[in-house]
Design a protein around this motif. Sequence first.
Motif, PDB file in Angstrom:
ATOM      1  N   THR A 108       0.832  -1.191   0.000  1.00 51.07           N
ATOM      2  CA  THR A 108       0.000   0.000   0.000  1.00 51.07           C
ATOM      3  C   THR A 108       0.875   1.252   0.000  1.00 51.07           C
ATOM      4  O   THR A 108       2.012   1.236   0.468  1.00 51.07           O
ATOM      5  CB  THR A 108      -0.908   0.024   1.239  1.00 51.07           C
ATOM      6  N   HIS A 109       0.307   2.348  -0.503  1.00 58.38           N
ATOM      7  CA  HIS A 109       1.061   3.596  -0.607  1.00 58.38           C
ATOM      8  C   HIS A 109       1.551   4.060   0.767  1.00 58.38           C
ATOM      9  O   HIS A 109       2.723   4.422   0.933  1.00 58.38           O
ATOM     10  CB  HIS A 109       0.176   4.670  -1.252  1.00 58.38           C
ATOM     11  N   GLN A 110       0.671   4.020   1.782  1.00 57.18           N
ATOM     12  CA  GLN A 110       1.077   4.480   3.114  1.00 57.18           C
ATOM     13  C   GLN A 110       2.152   3.577   3.710  1.00 57.18           C
ATOM     14  O   GLN A 110       3.036   4.037   4.436  1.00 57.18           O
ATOM     15  CB  GLN A 110      -0.140   4.573   4.053  1.00 57.18           C
ATOM     16  N   PHE A 111       2.112   2.278   3.391  1.00 59.43           N
ATOM     17  CA  PHE A 111       3.122   1.366   3.923  1.00 59.43           C
ATOM     18  C   PHE A 111       4.476   1.634   3.271  1.00 59.43           C
ATOM     19  O   PHE A 111       5.524   1.569   3.927  1.00 59.43           O
ATOM     20  CB  PHE A 111       2.709  -0.092   3.686  1.00 59.43           C
ATOM     21  N   ARG A 112       4.472   1.969   1.978  1.00 58.22           N
ATOM     22  CA  ARG A 112       5.728   2.281   1.305  1.00 58.22           C
ATOM     23  C   ARG A 112       6.337   3.563   1.869  1.00 58.22           C
ATOM     24  O   ARG A 112       7.544   3.631   2.123  1.00 58.22           O
ATOM     25  CB  ARG A 112       5.504   2.415  -0.215  1.00 58.22           C
ATOM     26  N   ILE A 113       5.516   4.574   2.080  1.00 54.77           N
ATOM     27  CA  ILE A 113       6.024   5.826   2.644  1.00 54.77           C
ATOM     28  C   ILE A 113       6.607   5.589   4.029  1.00 54.77           C
ATOM     29  O   ILE A 113       7.732   6.021   4.336  1.00 54.77           O
ATOM     30  CB  ILE A 113       4.897   6.882   2.725  1.00 54.77           C
ATOM     31  N   ALA A 151       3.791   0.104 -11.241  1.00 49.80           N
ATOM     32  CA  ALA A 151       3.860   1.373 -10.510  1.00 49.80           C
ATOM     33  C   ALA A 151       4.568   1.200  -9.174  1.00 49.80           C
ATOM     34  O   ALA A 151       5.388   2.040  -8.772  1.00 49.80           O
ATOM     35  CB  ALA A 151       2.448   1.923 -10.293  1.00 49.80           C
ATOM     36  N   ALA A 152       4.275   0.109  -8.480  1.00 47.82           N
ATOM     37  CA  ALA A 152       4.899  -0.141  -7.175  1.00 47.82           C
ATOM     38  C   ALA A 152       6.399  -0.380  -7.321  1.00 47.82           C
ATOM     39  O   ALA A 152       7.204   0.138  -6.541  1.00 47.82           O
ATOM     40  CB  ALA A 152       4.228  -1.331  -6.493  1.00 47.82           C
ATOM     41  N   ILE A 153       6.783  -1.168  -8.326  1.00 43.56           N
ATOM     42  CA  ILE A 153       8.207  -1.445  -8.550  1.00 43.56           C
ATOM     43  C   ILE A 153       8.962  -0.152  -8.826  1.00 43.56           C
ATOM     44  O   ILE A 153      10.028   0.107  -8.255  1.00 43.56           O
ATOM     45  CB  ILE A 153       8.380  -2.438  -9.711  1.00 43.56           C
ATOM     46  N   ASP A 195       8.107   2.914  -8.055  1.00 43.47           N
ATOM     47  CA  ASP A 195       8.099   3.772  -6.867  1.00 43.47           C
ATOM     48  C   ASP A 195       9.165   3.322  -5.868  1.00 43.47           C
ATOM     49  O   ASP A 195       9.923   4.137  -5.325  1.00 43.47           O
ATOM     50  CB  ASP A 195       6.714   3.731  -6.212  1.00 43.47           C
ATOM     51  N   ILE A 196       9.248   2.011  -5.628  1.00 46.50           N
ATOM     52  CA  ILE A 196      10.232   1.485  -4.673  1.00 46.50           C
ATOM     53  C   ILE A 196      11.651   1.731  -5.173  1.00 46.50           C
ATOM     54  O   ILE A 196      12.532   2.138  -4.408  1.00 46.50           O
ATOM     55  CB  ILE A 196       9.985  -0.022  -4.429  1.00 46.50           C
ATOM     56  N   ARG A 197      11.887   1.500  -6.451  1.00 45.61           N
ATOM     57  CA  ARG A 197      13.227   1.733  -7.010  1.00 45.61           C
ATOM     58  C   ARG A 197      13.648   3.195  -6.850  1.00 45.61           C
ATOM     59  O   ARG A 197      14.795   3.492  -6.494  1.00 45.61           O
ATOM     60  CB  ARG A 197      13.249   1.343  -8.484  1.00 45.61           C
ATOM     61  N   ASP A 198      12.716   4.103  -7.101  1.00 41.25           N
ATOM     62  CA  ASP A 198      13.021   5.530  -6.958  1.00 41.25           C
ATOM     63  C   ASP A 198      13.345   5.871  -5.501  1.00 41.25           C
ATOM     64  O   ASP A 198      14.259   6.657  -5.221  1.00 41.25           O
ATOM     65  CB  ASP A 198      11.835   6.380  -7.431  1.00 41.25           C
TER      66      ASP A 198
END
Length: 296
Positions: free
Chosen positions: A177-182, A225-227, A229-232
Amino acid sequence: MIISTFFSYKGGAGRSTTCFNTIPFMAEEEEAFSREPILLIDMDIESAGMTYLLNQQDTFKGKYDVKQFLKCEETWTTSKSCDLDQHPLYQHFVPVGNLMGLEDDRAVMFLGVDDSSPQLKRKDVEGKMEEAMNKLQQFARNYHFKGIVMDSAAGDQFSAVLAVDTADKIVFCMKLTHQFRIGTFNYLNKLGLKYGKAADEKEIILLPTVVPADAVIDGQSQMEAAINDIRDRVKNISSLDIHTDFISEKRFGINEVMRFKWRESVLYKLSKESSVTADEEEGMKRYRHLAKIIVE
């Protein structure tokens, strides 16, 4: 000797289930056996997830457990003064290898949590828990343990901080989830600042968990999109050694296993007893790969 922990910045990331399923593959990779075992510790002293998964809650009730260990009140020598099975600390451990599908029950020894005992507070172990962990490492090295694996608590709970500080390799579990990645990367940034120049002494294995089959939302592939985002986000953290082998189109985290929505199991053991489904087979491949990364 490898010292590792499975961690997440908050609960609900499937951390204990991931640890539960990776341990037997680690034991296989390390060729652990009764005289040179892996020690598994439930460091989630408030929730005791690993203790519950292994169904050992009654075993540790009223007995020496992780809380007692962290208090560092019992005196025992770290030197190899007797056979391993005669050592007073070792006698507090419980063999769980068979529960994980291993032939040698004592290939994995476990120290769990007495969930019926009073809650342990930071003040109860201030200045003691670090001493206890240092003694444990020396004991394990002297007796040729293959490794120490800690199923950590989440976030900044004091037992979680101890596990992360102690470990050489941290399996950093995260939902997608977006909040978990942040939250995950904010925590990683704080770890980089905390450890400073010593940060490169630790290896972070970034592990998305319970990864579903790809979905297209608002016209966009969510997995892609998740991949990206995480790489960035990884690029913006230069102070930590972050292992990204599980951040690719070929192998993106640990896949969702339908069985685990109803009941956690050890796929390693399950595969020896019956046939497994396609998602379980894929899960096993990824747990095995994770084990190789941890022990290499």
